[in-house]
Design a protein around this motif. Structure first.
Motif, PDB file in Angstrom:
ATOM      1  N   LEU A 215     -36.489  14.221   0.794  1.00 56.39           N
ATOM      2  CA  LEU A 215     -36.922  13.023   1.529  1.00 56.39           C
ATOM      3  C   LEU A 215     -36.204  12.912   2.871  1.00 56.39           C
ATOM      4  CD1 LEU A 215     -37.033  10.641  -1.550  1.00 56.39           C
ATOM      5  CD2 LEU A 215     -39.003  11.200  -0.117  1.00 56.39           C
ATOM      6  N   LYS A 216     -34.908  13.257   2.888  1.00 59.14           N
ATOM      7  CA  LYS A 216     -34.156  13.248   4.143  1.00 59.14           C
ATOM      8  C   LYS A 216     -34.734  14.250   5.133  1.00 59.14           C
ATOM      9  CE  LYS A 216     -29.625  11.754   2.390  1.00 59.14           C
ATOM     10  NZ  LYS A 216     -28.220  12.170   2.133  1.00 59.14           N
ATOM     11  N   GLU A 217     -35.133  15.397   4.611  1.00 53.62           N
ATOM     12  CA  GLU A 217     -35.712  16.435   5.470  1.00 53.62           C
ATOM     13  C   GLU A 217     -37.013  15.979   6.126  1.00 53.62           C
ATOM     14  OE1 GLU A 217     -36.066  19.729   2.851  1.00 53.62           O
ATOM     15  OE2 GLU A 217     -33.942  20.272   2.965  1.00 53.62           O
ATOM     16  N   GLN A 218     -37.649  14.963   5.539  1.00 53.34           N
ATOM     17  CA  GLN A 218     -38.868  14.402   6.120  1.00 53.34           C
ATOM     18  C   GLN A 218     -38.567  13.310   7.152  1.00 53.34           C
ATOM     19  OE1 GLN A 218     -41.990  15.695   5.390  1.00 53.34           O
ATOM     20  NE2 GLN A 218     -40.713  17.224   4.358  1.00 53.34           N
ATOM     21  N   GLY A 219     -37.277  13.110   7.425  1.00 49.44           N
ATOM     22  CA  GLY A 219     -36.886  12.151   8.457  1.00 49.44           C
ATOM     23  C   GLY A 219     -36.571  10.751   7.961  1.00 49.44           C
ATOM     24  N   LEU A 220     -36.520  10.564   6.644  1.00 50.13           N
ATOM     25  CA  LEU A 220     -36.241   9.239   6.101  1.00 50.13           C
ATOM     26  C   LEU A 220     -34.736   8.986   6.036  1.00 50.13           C
ATOM     27  CD1 LEU A 220     -38.773   8.981   3.142  1.00 50.13           C
ATOM     28  CD2 LEU A 220     -39.035   8.189   5.478  1.00 50.13           C
ATOM     29  N   GLU A 221     -34.356   7.755   6.312  1.00 52.42           N
ATOM     30  CA  GLU A 221     -32.973   7.332   6.095  1.00 52.42           C
ATOM     31  C   GLU A 221     -32.819   6.991   4.607  1.00 52.42           C
ATOM     32  OE1 GLU A 221     -29.749   3.948   7.569  1.00 52.42           O
ATOM     33  OE2 GLU A 221     -31.896   3.634   7.899  1.00 52.42           O
ATOM     34  N   ILE A 222     -31.773   7.508   3.980  1.00 53.95           N
ATOM     35  CA  ILE A 222     -31.522   7.250   2.566  1.00 53.95           C
ATOM     36  C   ILE A 222     -30.222   6.459   2.443  1.00 53.95           C
ATOM     37  CG2 ILE A 222     -31.251   8.225   0.276  1.00 53.95           C
ATOM     38  CD1 ILE A 222     -33.928   8.908   1.541  1.00 53.95           C
ATOM     39  N   ILE A 223     -30.287   5.302   1.843  1.00 48.02           N
ATOM     40  CA  ILE A 223     -29.101   4.486   1.589  1.00 48.02           C
ATOM     41  C   ILE A 223     -28.841   4.499   0.091  1.00 48.02           C
ATOM     42  CG2 ILE A 223     -28.105   2.163   1.720  1.00 48.02           C
ATOM     43  CD1 ILE A 223     -29.905   1.745   4.217  1.00 48.02           C
ATOM     44  N   GLU A 224     -27.718   5.102  -0.306  1.00 49.33           N
ATOM     45  CA  GLU A 224     -27.356   5.197  -1.718  1.00 49.33           C
ATOM     46  C   GLU A 224     -26.227   4.210  -2.006  1.00 49.33           C
ATOM     47  OE1 GLU A 224     -27.308   9.406  -3.289  1.00 49.33           O
ATOM     48  OE2 GLU A 224     -27.240   9.802  -1.118  1.00 49.33           O
ATOM     49  N   LEU A 225     -26.470   3.307  -2.925  1.00 46.47           N
ATOM     50  CA  LEU A 225     -25.522   2.256  -3.229  1.00 46.47           C
ATOM     51  C   LEU A 225     -24.792   2.533  -4.536  1.00 46.47           C
ATOM     52  CD1 LEU A 225     -27.813  -0.833  -2.510  1.00 46.47           C
ATOM     53  CD2 LEU A 225     -26.207   0.257  -0.930  1.00 46.47           C
ATOM     54  N   ASP A 226     -23.540   2.107  -4.576  1.00 44.35           N
ATOM     55  CA  ASP A 226     -22.826   2.034  -5.848  1.00 44.35           C
ATOM     56  C   ASP A 226     -23.272   0.729  -6.487  1.00 44.35           C
ATOM     57  OD1 ASP A 226     -21.126   1.918  -7.971  1.00 44.35           O
ATOM     58  OD2 ASP A 226     -19.290   2.230  -6.829  1.00 44.35           O
TER      59      ASP A 226
ATOM     60  N   ILE B   1     -33.829   2.557  -0.086  1.00 43.12           N
ATOM     61  CA  ILE B   1     -32.581   1.997  -0.611  1.00 43.12           C
ATOM     62  C   ILE B   1     -32.591   2.207  -2.121  1.00 43.12           C
ATOM     63  CG2 ILE B   1     -31.103  -0.038  -0.753  1.00 43.12           C
ATOM     64  CD1 ILE B   1     -32.634  -1.175   1.650  1.00 43.12           C
ATOM     65  N   THR B   2     -31.586   2.931  -2.617  1.00 47.47           N
ATOM     66  CA  THR B   2     -31.545   3.269  -4.035  1.00 47.47           C
ATOM     67  C   THR B   2     -30.094   3.334  -4.497  1.00 47.47           C
ATOM     68  OG1 THR B   2     -32.381   4.839  -5.693  1.00 47.47           O
ATOM     69  CG2 THR B   2     -31.588   5.782  -3.621  1.00 47.47           C
ATOM     70  N   GLY B   3     -29.889   3.840  -5.722  1.00 47.24           N
ATOM     71  CA  GLY B   3     -28.543   3.974  -6.256  1.00 47.24           C
ATOM     72  C   GLY B   3     -28.007   5.390  -6.103  1.00 47.24           C
TER      73      GLY B   3
ATOM     74  N   PRO C 287     -39.256  -1.662  10.921  1.00 45.08           N
ATOM     75  CA  PRO C 287     -38.908  -0.759   9.828  1.00 45.08           C
ATOM     76  C   PRO C 287     -39.538  -1.167   8.501  1.00 45.08           C
ATOM     77  CG  PRO C 287     -37.036  -2.148  10.418  1.00 45.08           C
ATOM     78  CD  PRO C 287     -38.075  -2.371  11.459  1.00 45.08           C
ATOM     79  N   CYS C 288     -39.894  -0.158   7.716  1.00 42.95           N
ATOM     80  CA  CYS C 288     -40.458  -0.367   6.381  1.00 42.95           C
ATOM     81  C   CYS C 288     -39.497   0.224   5.358  1.00 42.95           C
ATOM     82  CB  CYS C 288     -41.832   0.296   6.257  1.00 42.95           C
ATOM     83  SG  CYS C 288     -43.085  -0.396   7.366  1.00 42.95           S
ATOM     84  N   PHE C 289     -39.020  -0.620   4.458  1.00 39.22           N
ATOM     85  CA  PHE C 289     -38.026  -0.229   3.481  1.00 39.22           C
ATOM     86  C   PHE C 289     -38.660  -0.108   2.096  1.00 39.22           C
ATOM     87  CE2 PHE C 289     -35.994  -2.712   6.803  1.00 39.22           C
ATOM     88  CZ  PHE C 289     -34.872  -1.972   7.132  1.00 39.22           C
ATOM     89  N   VAL C 290     -38.355   0.978   1.405  1.00 42.79           N
ATOM     90  CA  VAL C 290     -38.711   1.102  -0.005  1.00 42.79           C
ATOM     91  C   VAL C 290     -37.472   0.784  -0.832  1.00 42.79           C
ATOM     92  CG1 VAL C 290     -39.155   2.782  -1.848  1.00 42.79           C
ATOM     93  CG2 VAL C 290     -40.658   2.667   0.132  1.00 42.79           C
ATOM     94  N   LEU C 291     -37.608  -0.162  -1.753  1.00 44.56           N
ATOM     95  CA  LEU C 291     -36.518  -0.525  -2.660  1.00 44.56           C
ATOM     96  C   LEU C 291     -36.818   0.145  -3.996  1.00 44.56           C
ATOM     97  CD1 LEU C 291     -36.165  -4.355  -1.860  1.00 44.56           C
ATOM     98  CD2 LEU C 291     -35.410  -2.370  -0.539  1.00 44.56           C
ATOM     99  N   ALA C 292     -35.972   1.088  -4.399  1.00 43.79           N
ATOM    100  CA  ALA C 292     -36.285   1.909  -5.570  1.00 43.79           C
ATOM    101  C   ALA C 292     -35.049   2.143  -6.416  1.00 43.79           C
ATOM    102  CB  ALA C 292     -36.874   3.256  -5.131  1.00 43.79           C
TER     103      ALA C 292
END
Length: 267
Positions: free
Chosen positions: A248-259, A235-237, A207-212
């Motif tokens: 981005l989700k529609e393109q098949g990416l997993e989105i992790i939204e953090l508090d 991985i974002t806020g 897996p390749c993760f973007v930290l943004a």
């Protein structure tokens, strides 16, 4: 080699620096300073025009207002932004497993991974020169790509760095970005770093993760590091652009939204 990527990158960075300093540049002046033909300079300026960085005119080019944006140094960021970066890095570090070999690019957010990787034997391959002076767990083995040093970010770029990365296969990649969007892809403010980021994504078998941080979602910087189909997870806020995250989700990416404020407070 005369036409090597390293030579091209250095020449184009010189031109970009001249544009930032004086806004207008002349083809003949640059050709004389860089000891290349005017045709070579015109070709570089055409590339910049296609990237919407300059407007060309007869004999030169003018920097477009608002381009060549650079991210501020970490020590000038707001407490909220720093909290975001730490929370994102802390979460990402938990995704790293004992025995992993990982790629980590030159962003300030990915550098914070070193702070949070604990009690795991991990090999980190990075082009971030600042990693040398960053405290880390003794079980973490650090491998620098080597290469030419881009002074502002202390990142290592060029053909030597690319050659090193081409000989390594990573289990995971953690990439910080200048911006990411469906339309613009993965972008950065530093031309030389695009090839390094591309190679890391190419040589990662997992897996390749973007930290943004949230400000990077939906943002487009000047130089393309790769299309979004090269990554698996962002991985974002929680305050990031909701519509762009949906795209981005529609393109098949997993989105992790953090508090991010709460997560950073726990660190």
């Amino acid at each position: 080699m005369k036409n090597s990527k390293s030579v091209v990158f250095k020449r184009q960075q010189y031109i970009l620096k001249a544009l930032k300093e004086s806004k207008d540049v002349q083809v003949d002046d640059l050709a004389q300073q860089l000891k290349v033909s005017p045709t070579t300079i015109r070709r570089d300026l055409q590339i910049f025009e296609e990237k919407s960085i300059v407007n060309r005119f007869h004999g030169g080019a003018r920097l477009l207002e608002g381009t060549l944006k650079e991210d501020p140094p970490l020590d000038t960021l707001s407490p909220k932004n720093i909290s975001q970066k730490n929370a994102i890095a802390k979460y990402a570090a938990d995704l790293i497993e004992d025995g992993d070999t990982i790629f980590m690019n030159s962003s300030s957010t990915t550098l914070l991974l070193l702070k949070y990787i604990k009690n795991k034997r991990v090999i980190i391959v990075t082009n971030n020169g600042s990693a040398v002076g960053t405290e880390k767990d003794p079980r973490v083995e650090l491998i620098l790509t080597g290469g030419e040093v881009y002074e502002r970010k202390q990142s290592m770029v060029g053909e030597f760095a690319l050659h090193t990365l081409s000989k390594i296969t990573a289990d995971k990649a953690f990439i910080g970005v200048g911006g990411i969007s469906v339309k613009g892809g993965i972008t950065t403010s530093v031309l030389q770093e695009t090839a390094v980021n591309e190679m890391m994504l190419k040589r990662c078998q997992g897996p390749c993760f973007v930290l943004a941080t949230t400000s990077k979602i939906g943002r487009e910087h000047n130089f393309l590091s790769g299309s979004i189909n090269k990554i698996t997870t962002i991985i974002t806020g929680k305050d990031a652009d909701h519509d762009e995250l949906l795209r981005l989700k529609e393109q098949g990416l997993e989105i992790i939204e953090l508090d991010t404020l709460a997560d950073a407070a726990d660190s």
